[in-house]
Design an enzyme around this catalytic site. Structure first.
Site, PDB file in Angstrom:
ATOM      1  N   CYS A   1       3.743  -1.786   7.930  1.00  0.00           N
ATOM      2  CA  CYS A   1       2.366  -1.302   8.109  1.00  0.00           C
ATOM      3  C   CYS A   1       1.723  -1.900   9.350  1.00  0.00           C
ATOM      4  O   CYS A   1       0.933  -1.249  10.028  1.00  0.00           O
ATOM      5  CB  CYS A   1       1.527  -1.575   6.867  1.00  0.00           C
ATOM      6  SG  CYS A   1       1.653  -3.260   6.277  1.00  0.00           S
TER       7      CYS A   1
ATOM      8  N   GLU B 103      -4.532  -1.618   0.939  1.00  0.00           N
ATOM      9  CA  GLU B 103      -3.901  -2.032   2.203  1.00  0.00           C
ATOM     10  C   GLU B 103      -3.139  -0.814   2.689  1.00  0.00           C
ATOM     11  O   GLU B 103      -2.153  -0.406   2.076  1.00  0.00           O
ATOM     12  CB  GLU B 103      -2.989  -3.239   1.971  1.00  0.00           C
ATOM     13  CG  GLU B 103      -2.644  -3.967   3.251  1.00  0.00           C
ATOM     14  CD  GLU B 103      -1.295  -3.574   3.799  1.00  0.00           C
ATOM     15  OE1 GLU B 103      -1.272  -2.663   4.669  1.00  0.00           O
ATOM     16  OE2 GLU B 103      -0.294  -4.143   3.375  1.00  0.00           O
TER      17      GLU B 103
ATOM     18  N   GLU C 173       0.480   7.254  12.254  1.00  0.00           N
ATOM     19  CA  GLU C 173       1.482   6.282  11.823  1.00  0.00           C
ATOM     20  C   GLU C 173       2.842   6.980  11.699  1.00  0.00           C
ATOM     21  O   GLU C 173       2.982   7.930  10.929  1.00  0.00           O
ATOM     22  CB  GLU C 173       1.076   5.687  10.472  1.00  0.00           C
ATOM     23  CG  GLU C 173       1.953   4.536  10.045  1.00  0.00           C
ATOM     24  CD  GLU C 173       1.462   3.851   8.776  1.00  0.00           C
ATOM     25  OE1 GLU C 173       1.131   4.541   7.798  1.00  0.00           O
ATOM     26  OE2 GLU C 173       1.424   2.601   8.764  1.00  0.00           O
TER      27      GLU C 173
ATOM     28  N   LYS D 173       3.677  -0.795 -10.537  1.00  0.00           N
ATOM     29  CA  LYS D 173       4.479   0.417 -10.305  1.00  0.00           C
ATOM     30  C   LYS D 173       5.144   0.334  -8.935  1.00  0.00           C
ATOM     31  O   LYS D 173       4.492   0.489  -7.904  1.00  0.00           O
ATOM     32  CB  LYS D 173       3.608   1.675 -10.362  1.00  0.00           C
ATOM     33  CG  LYS D 173       4.499   2.919 -10.496  1.00  0.00           C
ATOM     34  CD  LYS D 173       3.898   4.172  -9.936  1.00  0.00           C
ATOM     35  CE  LYS D 173       4.102   4.362  -8.468  1.00  0.00           C
ATOM     36  NZ  LYS D 173       5.492   4.517  -8.016  1.00  0.00           N
TER      37      LYS D 173
END
Ligand code: NDP
Length: 486
Positions: free
Chosen positions: A290, A256, A389, A181
């Site tokens: 990331c 992750e 983040e 997906k």
């Protein structure tokens, strides 16, 4: 510019080797964040489509893919790598239109990296094996290393093409079938790679691709009892949610997740190299990475001078048309993400950080979700801009005093994805690398990746590994066989 390019055909789901509409007939529109214009429509998968794709994957697993010799699987996967390279121009263009990243990155770095995954893991298809174990002379003891079955892969919008390689190449090499997906914001390259996979000779059903909203298609995939494992890359928030959703079927899961990676510059480093590393560490991929080196820790004795040079460099990094090969700073993926990023610049300023470069939206040709390369100085590690983040081109620069202070600040984070260390002192470099709580440490480098090198997180940056030999453990299971010889 985009309007002179050939139109992109509408995207359809890939189920059992066929391009199909969704069962509901629903579609969504994917937009170019650099022009704010629609690129094309894409079929939107729902639970019924997920069910069909999982059944097709299971049939392929029990049928042609499961029965294929590893050397034949190897050949198909290697060919897919070749086809990705051969189509890098088209894939790069699609990725740049869908995501806003510079064509320099998508064509010359991301497409080759995706191909690298298929080439590397193709080699593993013939080398995954069990052992014979000296347990008891009365028995022959051996292990079989077997695939899991059907793997559900859920990937984010920041590296759509690379993520297809990171997830699918090892899963398929290990003998699994995949239902993938892609993120709703960036479905186009995954769908194109799905076509190339068929061209490479992947039997129908081995790789199914279902664009659609995470809350619908993603959720259905995670809850489907026919899926043996979910491999996810995305936000820590959704990762936590998936752990709960996967619990009902005791589904294997690798995550992750996010990061707030420290990039540490000691005064004894090659400062020109560190400056380049600090810049690419945050501005590569518009900071939507990331492992971005989003916390720059700079030793106090060089702090002011380093920050001044950094600000100068950042100001030269002007956002520009992502389809221009010279562009190095593209458009943020969506208006929502742009507003999140700009919101953090405000938060930082209110917390007492000093905006020494950038800090604002800067449209290109009057349009697009472009944000300037931004440097926040005088940040302390307790500020939200140092702990959360941001996922954009915003660098928080924090002063430190000596090795212990650097390590303490670096590890003072819920995340532990990656870190950088810049020093010419080899003993210090290795000592700091060992003490950092991070899944990857770069010494005198930043943002290097290879299919052969494991990548994944410590702490809330997740568990399990992508890439390298280690990730194959997460796509296989071990069966112990006892043969009575008496
Ligand atoms: P998400 O974690 O929401 O998205 C990642 C993937 O998960 C997408 O394919 C998404 O689908 C899917 N997803 C979302 N909800 C569910 C669900 N309930 N069940 C199953 N799958 C789901 O990231 P966002 O796109 O919302 O980005 C938000 C923030 O996350 C960013 O600002 C950034 O901080 C962080 N992020 C981190 C990434 C990383 O690599 N560490 C990558 C992307 C984001 P869809 O998008 O189609 O709805």
């Amino acid at each position: 510019m985009t309007d002179t390019l050939a139109p992109v055909k509408p995207g359809r789901l890939l189920i059992n080797g066929e391009a199909v509409d969704s069962a509901s007939g629903k579609t969504f529109t994917t937009y170019n964040p650099a022009t704010e214009e629609a690129i094309t429509t894409v079929a939107s998968a729902g639970a019924e489509d997920v069910d069909r794709a999982v059944k097709a994957a299971r049939a392929a697993f029990e049928g042609p893919w499961g029965k294929m010799k590893p050397s034949d699987r190897q050949r198909v996967l290697f060919k897919l790598g070749d086809l990705i390279l051969a189509n890098a121009e088209e894939l790069g263009r699609l990725e740049t239109m869908d995501n806003g990243k510079p064509i320099f990155e998508s064509k010359l770095i991301d497409a080759p990296m995706a191909a690298n995954c298929f080439h590397y893991f193709a080699g593993w298809a013939t080398k995954i094996h069990g052992d014979t174990l000296p347990v008891n002379p009365a028995f022959l003891n051996y292990t079989l290393r077997e695939p899991l079955g059907v793997v559900g892969a859920i990937i984010p919008w920041n590296f759509p093409m690379i993520m297809v390689g990171w997830k699918c190449a090892p899963a398929l090499a290990a003998g699994n079938c995949v239902v993938l997906k892609p993120a709703e914001l960036t479905p186009l390259t995954a769908l194109r790679i799905g076509e190339l996979a068929l061209e490479a000779g992947l039997p129908p059903g081995v790789l199914n691709i279902l664009p659609g909203p995470g809350s619908v298609a993603g959720e259905a995939l995670v809850r489907h009892p026919g899926v043996d494992k979910i491999s996810f890359t995305g936000s820590t928030e959704i990762g936590k949610h998936l752990m709960k959703s996967a619990a009902d079927s005791v589904k294997k899961l690798t995550l992750e997740l996010g990061g707030k990676s420290p990039n540490i510059v000691f005064a004894d480093a090659d400062l020109d190299a560190a400056l380049r590393g600090a810049t690419t560490g945050i501005f590569y991929g518009k900071g939507e990475v990331c492992a971005a080196g989003s916390r720059l820790l700079v030793e106090k004795s060089i702090y002011d001078d380093f920050v001044a040079k950094l600000a100068e460099r950042a100001k030269k990094m002007q956002p520009a048309d992502p389809l221009d090969p010279k562009t190095r700073l593209g458009a943020i993926v969506s208006e929502k993400q742009m507003n999140t990023v700009l919101g953090y610049v405000d938060i930082g300023a209110k917390e007492g950080a000093k905006v020494v470069a950038g800090g604002a939206r800067q449209p290109v040709n009057g349009k697009g979700y472009f944000v300037q390369a931004t440097v926040l100085a005088d940040v302390n590690n307790q500020m939200r801009v140092a702990q959360e983040e941001i996922f954009g081109p915003v660098l928080a620069v924090i002063p430190f005093d000596g090795v212990d202070d650097a390590v303490r600040i670096a590890n003072d984070s819920v995340f532990g994805l990656a870190a950088g260390v810049w020093t010419n002192n080899v003993k210090k470099a290795h000592e700091v690398a060992r003490r950092l709580q991070a899944g990857t440490v770069w010494i005198n480098a930043y943002n290097f990746y290879d299919a052969g090198m494991p990548f994944g997180g410590y702490k809330q940056s997740g568990f399990g590994r992508d890439l390298g030999p280690d990730c194959l453990d997460d796509y296989t299971q071990v069966k112990s066989v006892w043969v009575n010889l008496e």
